[in-house]
Write a protein that holds these residues in place. Structure first.
Motif, PDB file in Angstrom:
ATOM      1  N   SER A  41     -12.939  22.163  19.828  1.00 43.08           N
ATOM      2  CA  SER A  41     -12.349  23.431  20.455  1.00 43.08           C
ATOM      3  C   SER A  41     -11.561  24.390  19.308  1.00 43.08           C
ATOM      4  CB  SER A  41     -11.517  23.124  21.531  1.00 43.08           C
ATOM      5  OG  SER A  41     -12.316  22.654  22.563  1.00 43.08           O
ATOM      6  N   GLN A  54      -2.190  21.176  15.532  1.00 44.27           N
ATOM      7  CA  GLN A  54      -2.825  20.525  16.568  1.00 44.27           C
ATOM      8  C   GLN A  54      -4.143  20.547  16.578  1.00 44.27           C
ATOM      9  OE1 GLN A  54      -0.820  21.493  20.016  1.00 44.27           O
ATOM     10  NE2 GLN A  54      -2.674  21.734  21.346  1.00 44.27           N
ATOM     11  N   GLU A  94      -7.829  20.104  18.906  1.00 47.09           N
ATOM     12  CA  GLU A  94      -8.113  20.159  20.447  1.00 47.09           C
ATOM     13  C   GLU A  94      -9.630  20.257  20.532  1.00 47.09           C
ATOM     14  OE1 GLU A  94      -8.170  23.138  24.390  1.00 47.09           O
ATOM     15  OE2 GLU A  94      -6.128  22.952  22.940  1.00 47.09           O
ATOM     16  N   TRP A  95     -10.227  19.045  21.400  1.00 47.17           N
ATOM     17  CA  TRP A  95     -11.684  18.978  21.450  1.00 47.17           C
ATOM     18  C   TRP A  95     -12.052  18.398  23.119  1.00 47.17           C
ATOM     19  CZ3 TRP A  95      -8.183  15.551  19.459  1.00 47.17           C
ATOM     20  CH2 TRP A  95      -7.952  14.294  19.904  1.00 47.17           C
ATOM     21  N   GLU A  96     -13.399  18.817  23.212  1.00 45.70           N
ATOM     22  CA  GLU A  96     -13.841  18.228  24.756  1.00 45.70           C
ATOM     23  C   GLU A  96     -14.780  16.958  24.380  1.00 45.70           C
ATOM     24  OE1 GLU A  96     -15.801  21.703  25.957  1.00 45.70           O
ATOM     25  OE2 GLU A  96     -14.074  22.660  26.672  1.00 45.70           O
ATOM     26  N   ARG A 142     -10.513  17.200  28.171  1.00 44.81           N
ATOM     27  CA  ARG A 142     -10.041  18.143  27.048  1.00 44.81           C
ATOM     28  C   ARG A 142      -8.930  17.351  26.494  1.00 44.81           C
ATOM     29  NH1 ARG A 142     -11.116  23.201  25.717  1.00 44.81           N
ATOM     30  NH2 ARG A 142     -11.852  23.647  27.854  1.00 44.81           N
ATOM     31  N   SER A 143      -8.984  16.931  25.353  1.00 43.50           N
ATOM     32  CA  SER A 143      -7.924  16.221  24.524  1.00 43.50           C
ATOM     33  C   SER A 143      -7.293  16.924  23.294  1.00 43.50           C
ATOM     34  CB  SER A 143      -8.379  14.707  24.126  1.00 43.50           C
ATOM     35  OG  SER A 143      -9.032  14.192  25.286  1.00 43.50           O
ATOM     36  N   ALA A 144      -6.473  16.362  23.002  1.00 46.89           N
ATOM     37  CA  ALA A 144      -5.499  16.915  21.765  1.00 46.89           C
ATOM     38  C   ALA A 144      -4.886  16.014  20.890  1.00 46.89           C
ATOM     39  CB  ALA A 144      -4.573  18.188  22.151  1.00 46.89           C
ATOM     40  N   ASP A 188      -1.521  15.620  17.448  1.00 48.84           N
ATOM     41  CA  ASP A 188      -0.943  16.350  16.602  1.00 48.84           C
ATOM     42  C   ASP A 188      -0.912  15.572  15.241  1.00 48.84           C
ATOM     43  OD1 ASP A 188      -0.037  18.258  18.540  1.00 48.84           O
ATOM     44  OD2 ASP A 188       1.613  17.218  18.850  1.00 48.84           O
ATOM     45  N   GLU A 228      -3.940  10.414  21.133  1.00 48.13           N
ATOM     46  CA  GLU A 228      -4.706  11.137  21.957  1.00 48.13           C
ATOM     47  C   GLU A 228      -3.835  11.527  23.134  1.00 48.13           C
ATOM     48  OE1 GLU A 228      -8.907  11.490  23.969  1.00 48.13           O
ATOM     49  OE2 GLU A 228      -8.635  10.277  22.276  1.00 48.13           O
ATOM     50  N   ALA A 275      -5.091  17.742  26.725  1.00 42.41           N
ATOM     51  CA  ALA A 275      -4.864  18.975  26.063  1.00 42.41           C
ATOM     52  C   ALA A 275      -4.743  20.109  27.313  1.00 42.41           C
ATOM     53  CB  ALA A 275      -5.885  19.618  25.270  1.00 42.41           C
ATOM     54  N   THR A 278      -7.167  25.582  25.847  1.00 43.48           N
ATOM     55  CA  THR A 278      -7.825  25.805  24.488  1.00 43.48           C
ATOM     56  C   THR A 278      -6.926  26.740  23.787  1.00 43.48           C
ATOM     57  OG1 THR A 278     -10.008  25.557  25.654  1.00 43.48           O
ATOM     58  CG2 THR A 278      -9.990  27.003  23.605  1.00 43.48           C
TER      59      THR A 278
END
Length: 281
Positions: free
Chosen positions: A228, A239, A241-243, A253-255, A257, A268, A271, A274
């Protein structure tokens, strides 16, 4: 958007620390026009400032998939995918804008056009306006995709030749790059990993050009993974962020750092939203 285009596609925004933002998008304001890249400026309350202004040259070729970044002086670099150079092969082009969103100088080719069919660029500027541009390319011979990066100075001069990173693959990499004022950057893309499904791979790009690979996330249960956003945060971190879509579960949806040295901070996590680009809160 004050002037509605005849056809348009949502693009990308760059959000400043005060909340003001620039939006770049592909569109055309008359059906007979070629597709072009346009830009608009907004205040933090979403009130309109200026635009739309056409960034890509309509006399050159059609343009798609824009990306944008801003430097410490408030000036912008917009990059996009152009439909075919002299050999009919898509390439990455760019153009600078001043702090008011007015184009500065003509558009230019980011790379020398030797990296296959170049598509879907991403860009990061440091405080001085030096750039790292990333994109994916399709090798016409093998049919595989690969990720490339090109450094540019503030005058749009290439700092060396384009560099290929990662390995050629069947996956759709969709590279994203973010940079901090000092010139460090984090480049992230997607790779297919056989039975393990898709995974995100990161490449830390130091000010001196040092490169280092590391896996950001990988899941055996993941059926689909979409990158994302990658941003530099106010806290001095990157940071990502992805799906992901797991079997029998809804899309998550995760993030995660990373430090400005490319070291993972924590694991993980969920998130919250977006990120469009620019510094996160």
């Amino acid at each position: 958007m004050l002037l509605q285009p005849a056809q348009s596609v949502s693009g990308l925004s760059w959000v400043g620390e005060s909340g003001d933002f620039v939006q770049v998008f592909e569109g055309r304001y008359a059906v007979e026009e070629t597709w072009g890249i346009w830009g608009e400026l907004y205040e933090s309350d979403s009130s309109f400032v200026s635009g739309p202004v056409r960034i890509s040259d309509p006399a050159v070729r059609e343009a798609r998939h824009p990306a944008v970044s801003r430097d410490a002086q408030g000036e912008f670099l917009v990059v996009w995918e152009a439909d075919g150079n002299q050999d009919g092969v898509p390439e990455i082009r760019g153009r600078r804008l001043d702090r008011n969103g007015v184009p500065v100088g003509p558009e230019f080719a980011v790379g020398p056009g030797e990296a296959g069919e170049s598509q879907r660029p991403s860009v990061a500027l440091d405080a001085g306006g030096n750039a790292i541009v990333a994109w994916e390319s399709l090798d016409a011979t093998t049919g595989l995709k690969q990720v490339w990066i090109q450094r540019l100075d503030r005058a749009n001069r290439r700092d060396g030749d384009p560099q290929r990173v990662g390995e050629p693959q069947d996956a759709w990499p969709g590279p994203r790059v973010a940079g901090d004022p000092a010139g460090n950057a984090l480049l992230v893309w997607m790779e297919a990993d056989g039975a393990a499904g898709n995974q995100l791979v990161s490449l830390f790009i130091g000010e001196s050009g040092r490169l280092r690979n590391q896996v950001v996330a990988s899941s055996l249960a993941t059926e689909f993974l979409a990158l994302s956003a990658v941003v530099a945060t106010k806290a001095g971190r990157f940071q990502v962020e992805w799906e992901a879509l797991d079997q029998g579960s809804p899309t998550r949806r995760s993030a995660r750092d990373y430090s400005t040295q490319g070291v993972a901070i924590g694991g993980e996590r969920a998130a919250p939203s977006t990120l469009a680009g620019g510094p996160a809160q």
